[in-house]
Design a protein around this motif. Structure first.
Motif, mmCIF file in Angstrom:
data_model
loop_
_atom_site.group_PDB
_atom_site.id
_atom_site.type_symbol
_atom_site.label_atom_id
_atom_site.label_comp_id
_atom_site.label_asym_id
_atom_site.label_seq_id
_atom_site.Cartn_x
_atom_site.Cartn_y
_atom_site.Cartn_z
ATOM 1 N N ILE A 161 -20.074 41.782 117.847
ATOM 2 C CA ILE A 161 -21.020 41.317 116.825
ATOM 3 C C ILE A 161 -20.273 40.598 115.705
ATOM 4 N N PHE A 162 -19.132 41.147 115.300
ATOM 5 C CA PHE A 162 -18.323 40.502 114.254
ATOM 6 C C PHE A 162 -17.862 39.123 114.717
ATOM 7 N N ALA A 163 -17.412 39.045 115.971
ATOM 8 C CA ALA A 163 -16.915 37.771 116.510
ATOM 9 C C ALA A 163 -18.033 36.731 116.583
ATOM 10 N N ILE A 164 -19.240 37.160 116.933
ATOM 11 C CA ILE A 164 -20.371 36.230 116.983
ATOM 12 C C ILE A 164 -20.663 35.690 115.584
ATOM 13 N N GLY A 165 -20.608 36.580 114.591
ATOM 14 C CA GLY A 165 -20.831 36.145 113.217
ATOM 15 C C GLY A 165 -19.789 35.142 112.763
ATOM 16 N N LEU A 166 -18.530 35.390 113.095
ATOM 17 C CA LEU A 166 -17.456 34.465 112.732
ATOM 18 C C LEU A 166 -17.615 33.141 113.471
ATOM 19 N N PHE A 167 -18.032 33.223 114.733
ATOM 20 C CA PHE A 167 -18.293 32.011 115.514
ATOM 21 C C PHE A 167 -19.383 31.164 114.862
ATOM 22 N N LEU A 168 -20.449 31.817 114.386
ATOM 23 C CA LEU A 168 -21.538 31.081 113.741
ATOM 24 C C LEU A 168 -21.056 30.396 112.469
ATOM 25 N N ASN A 169 -20.163 31.049 111.724
ATOM 26 C CA ASN A 169 -19.639 30.439 110.508
ATOM 27 C C ASN A 169 -18.801 29.202 110.806
ATOM 28 N N TRP A 170 -18.071 29.233 111.902
ATOM 29 C CA TRP A 170 -17.154 28.140 112.243
ATOM 30 C C TRP A 170 -17.840 27.069 113.101
ATOM 31 N N SER A 171 -18.812 27.464 113.886
ATOM 32 C CA SER A 171 -19.469 26.536 114.805
ATOM 33 C C SER A 171 -20.146 25.401 114.043
ATOM 34 N N PRO A 230 -6.991 23.680 99.408
ATOM 35 C CA PRO A 230 -6.611 25.071 99.737
ATOM 36 C C PRO A 230 -7.686 26.106 99.422
ATOM 37 N N GLU A 231 -8.711 25.738 98.658
ATOM 38 C CA GLU A 231 -9.774 26.693 98.325
ATOM 39 C C GLU A 231 -11.016 26.502 99.197
ATOM 40 N N SER A 232 -10.891 25.695 100.243
ATOM 41 C CA SER A 232 -12.015 25.452 101.149
ATOM 42 C C SER A 232 -11.615 25.816 102.574
ATOM 43 N N GLY A 233 -12.507 26.527 103.248
ATOM 44 C CA GLY A 233 -12.212 26.925 104.623
ATOM 45 C C GLY A 233 -13.410 27.609 105.253
ATOM 46 N N ILE A 234 -13.191 28.261 106.362
ATOM 47 C CA ILE A 234 -14.260 28.955 107.090
ATOM 48 C C ILE A 234 -14.461 30.342 106.497
ATOM 49 N N ARG A 235 -15.704 30.646 106.180
ATOM 50 C CA ARG A 235 -16.016 31.963 105.633
ATOM 51 C C ARG A 235 -15.804 33.045 106.689
ATOM 52 N N ILE A 236 -15.176 34.134 106.303
ATOM 53 C CA ILE A 236 -14.882 35.220 107.245
ATOM 54 C C ILE A 236 -16.072 36.157 107.405
ATOM 55 N N LEU A 237 -16.697 36.547 106.303
ATOM 56 C CA LEU A 237 -17.765 37.533 106.360
ATOM 57 C C LEU A 237 -19.135 36.868 106.434
ATOM 58 N N GLY A 238 -20.170 37.677 106.608
ATOM 59 C CA GLY A 238 -21.528 37.171 106.750
ATOM 60 C C GLY A 238 -22.450 38.290 107.184
ATOM 61 N N VAL A 239 -23.664 37.937 107.548
ATOM 62 C CA VAL A 239 -24.675 38.932 107.900
ATOM 63 C C VAL A 239 -24.261 39.727 109.138
ATOM 64 N N LEU A 240 -23.928 39.054 110.218
ATOM 65 C CA LEU A 240 -23.569 39.766 111.445
ATOM 66 C C LEU A 240 -22.281 40.564 111.267
ATOM 67 N N ILE A 244 -7.885 39.919 99.515
ATOM 68 C CA ILE A 244 -7.820 40.227 100.944
ATOM 69 C C ILE A 244 -8.259 39.050 101.800
ATOM 70 N N LEU A 245 -9.388 38.436 101.446
ATOM 71 C CA LEU A 245 -9.940 37.356 102.265
ATOM 72 C C LEU A 245 -9.348 35.995 101.902
ATOM 73 N N GLY A 246 -9.102 35.795 100.631
ATOM 74 C CA GLY A 246 -8.668 34.488 100.152
ATOM 75 C C GLY A 246 -9.874 33.660 99.722
ATOM 76 N N ILE A 247 -9.716 32.900 98.639
ATOM 77 C CA ILE A 247 -10.827 32.113 98.115
ATOM 78 C C ILE A 247 -11.363 31.140 99.160
ATOM 79 N N ALA A 248 -10.490 30.594 99.987
ATOM 80 C CA ALA A 248 -10.902 29.606 100.995
ATOM 81 C C ALA A 248 -11.913 30.172 101.978
ATOM 82 N N HIS A 249 -11.892 31.478 102.169
ATOM 83 C CA HIS A 249 -12.722 32.094 103.201
ATOM 84 C C HIS A 249 -13.856 32.932 102.618
ATOM 85 N N MET A 250 -14.227 32.633 101.380
ATOM 86 C CA MET A 250 -15.328 33.342 100.721
ATOM 87 C C MET A 250 -16.529 32.425 100.538
ATOM 88 N N TYR A 251 -17.683 33.037 100.337
ATOM 89 C CA TYR A 251 -18.922 32.318 100.058
ATOM 90 C C TYR A 251 -18.863 31.755 98.643
#
Length: 393
Positions: A87-97, A118-128, A189-196
């Motif tokens: 489920i976590f991997a699907i959520g991460l996939f949706l963020n990157w897809s 450097p402050e822009s990237g794929i978000r790690i967390l999310g609903v799933l 922990i996550l880094g600004i690049a990977h936050m909402y």
């Protein structure tokens, strides 16, 4: 299928349908108040969707866990950890897809971290991702600590989170966007690049620290599911549920006076309040469906959403990102620049807006689009149900 599962399917399906409704407006600039999140403190109907779904996850877990307990600890751990990771991997996939995007007329790869910013990237967390973490932690707590231990841990988590938020937050304003203590932890922990960054600053509404009280939402769902099984289909069970739900709502309002009800930092008062409402809604559904036999087209409509809940939620997040890759020129602006569109935006601009133009209210076009999205995804899960296709994670 055990009839008790049907109420849960309808409850879960209605939650997913509402989730699709609020996540797919024609325009984020044109929303009716109940279909928008509270700006910060407070709770709108939209703010009930996510906690209701977590509650439903725990409720369903109560019917599955006995089989896993009978199979033994190794089987339990394997299944729960595997499901959580997936489920976590699907959520991460949706963020990157879909991994590529249009940029200056050409398709480019979406980098994990933008090399030019450097402050822009794929978000790690999310609903799933939050669902995965909460499901894993709640399953482990309930399995190893049993009911009594789960209740004690839930109380400790809610109180501890309150104290941490109060004493580690900004002095005088610990519950504000800029004063919330968890944001700095997420940055480290996550880094600004990977936050909402939808709040205008790096802040993740599904952050690590605010996930702690969300775990309790799943545990509460489990406790309610276990209570239903123990009491059976009796009015004692039904009245007990409704009274307990009412007490939680009252407790949430009382706690709100010192720890405001807030979805974005998932306050402990918010957990009590939304769980109480979820229990009351489920009680009404159990009474209507199981006691009064009030099943029909309305329940079937939500039922098919509930049977493929995670799949249709993931699909509703994936398609709006995939379809823009297939674009065409919609018109040329006054500067001679080509304005592109794709399937969903075209449908909103050329169907939903014109159809509702007579109302002279752009919110109606946005709402019509969202309703059409529900109908679109319902047709998909209805067909899957007819074909007995159920995608379980």
């Amino acid at each position: 299928m055990n009839q008790r599962f049907y109420s849960l399917d309808v409850f879960r399906g209605a939650t997913v349908a509402f989730m699709i409704l609020v996540n797919n407006p024609g325009s984020w600039s044109h929303l009716y108040g109940p279909l928008a999140h509270a700006p910060w403190h407070g709770c709108t109907p939209t703010d009930l969707v996510f906690p209701f779904f977590l509650f439903a996850v725990g409720n369903a877990m109560a019917f599955v866990l006995p089989r896993l307990q009978a199979a033994g600890t190794p089987v339990f751990l394997k299944k729960v950890i595997k499901r959580s990771l997936l489920i976590f991997a699907i959520g991460l996939f949706l963020n990157w897809s879909p991994f590529i995007k249009w940029s200056d007329g050409s398709l480019v790869f979406k980098h994990w971290a933008d090399p030019t910013n450097p402050e822009s990237g794929i978000r790690i967390l999310g609903v799933l991702q939050r669902i995965a973490i909460c499901y894993l932690c709640a399953s482990l707590i309930v399995y190893f600590l049993k009911l009594r231990g789960a209740i004690i841990i839930s109380i400790i988590i809610l109180l501890l989170y309150w104290l941490l938020t109060l004493f580690l937050g900004a002095t005088g304003d610990p519950y504000s966007l800029n004063g919330y203590f968890g944001t700095q932890i997420d940055k480290n922990i996550l880094g600004i690049a990977h936050m909402y960054k939808g709040e205008g600053v790096p802040f993740d509404p599904e952050g690590l620290t605010s996930t702690l009280p969300a775990i309790v939402q799943v545990i509460f769902g489990f406790l309610v599911g276990n209570y239903i099984q123990q009491k059976g289909k009796t009015f004692e069970m039904l009245s007990g549920l409704f009274v307990f739900g009412s007490l939680l709502v009252f407790g949430g309002f009382v706690w709100d006076m010192t720890f405001p009800i807030n979805k974005k930092i998932w306050t402990s008062s918010y957990v009590l309040y939304t769980t109480g409402l979820a229990i009351m809604v489920l009680s009404v559904l159990i009474y209507a469906i199981e006691f009064r036999g009030a099943k029909g087209a309305w329940s079937k409509f939500f039922d098919v959403f509930g049977k493929n809940a995670l799949f249709v939620f993931a699909l509703s997040g994936f398609l709006p990102k995939l379809l823009p890759l297939f674009r065409w020129v919609d018109h040329v602006d006054e500067n001679g620049k080509s304005i592109y569109t794709s399937a969903f935006p075209w449908f909103y601009e050329h169907v939903c807006k014109p159809v509702t133009s007579f109302t002279d209210n752009p919110k109606n076009g946005s709402l019509l689009y969202a309703l059409c999205m529900i109908a679109f995804y319902w047709l998909i899960v209805y067909w899957m149900d007819k074909k007995k296709i159920y995608i379980k994670v």
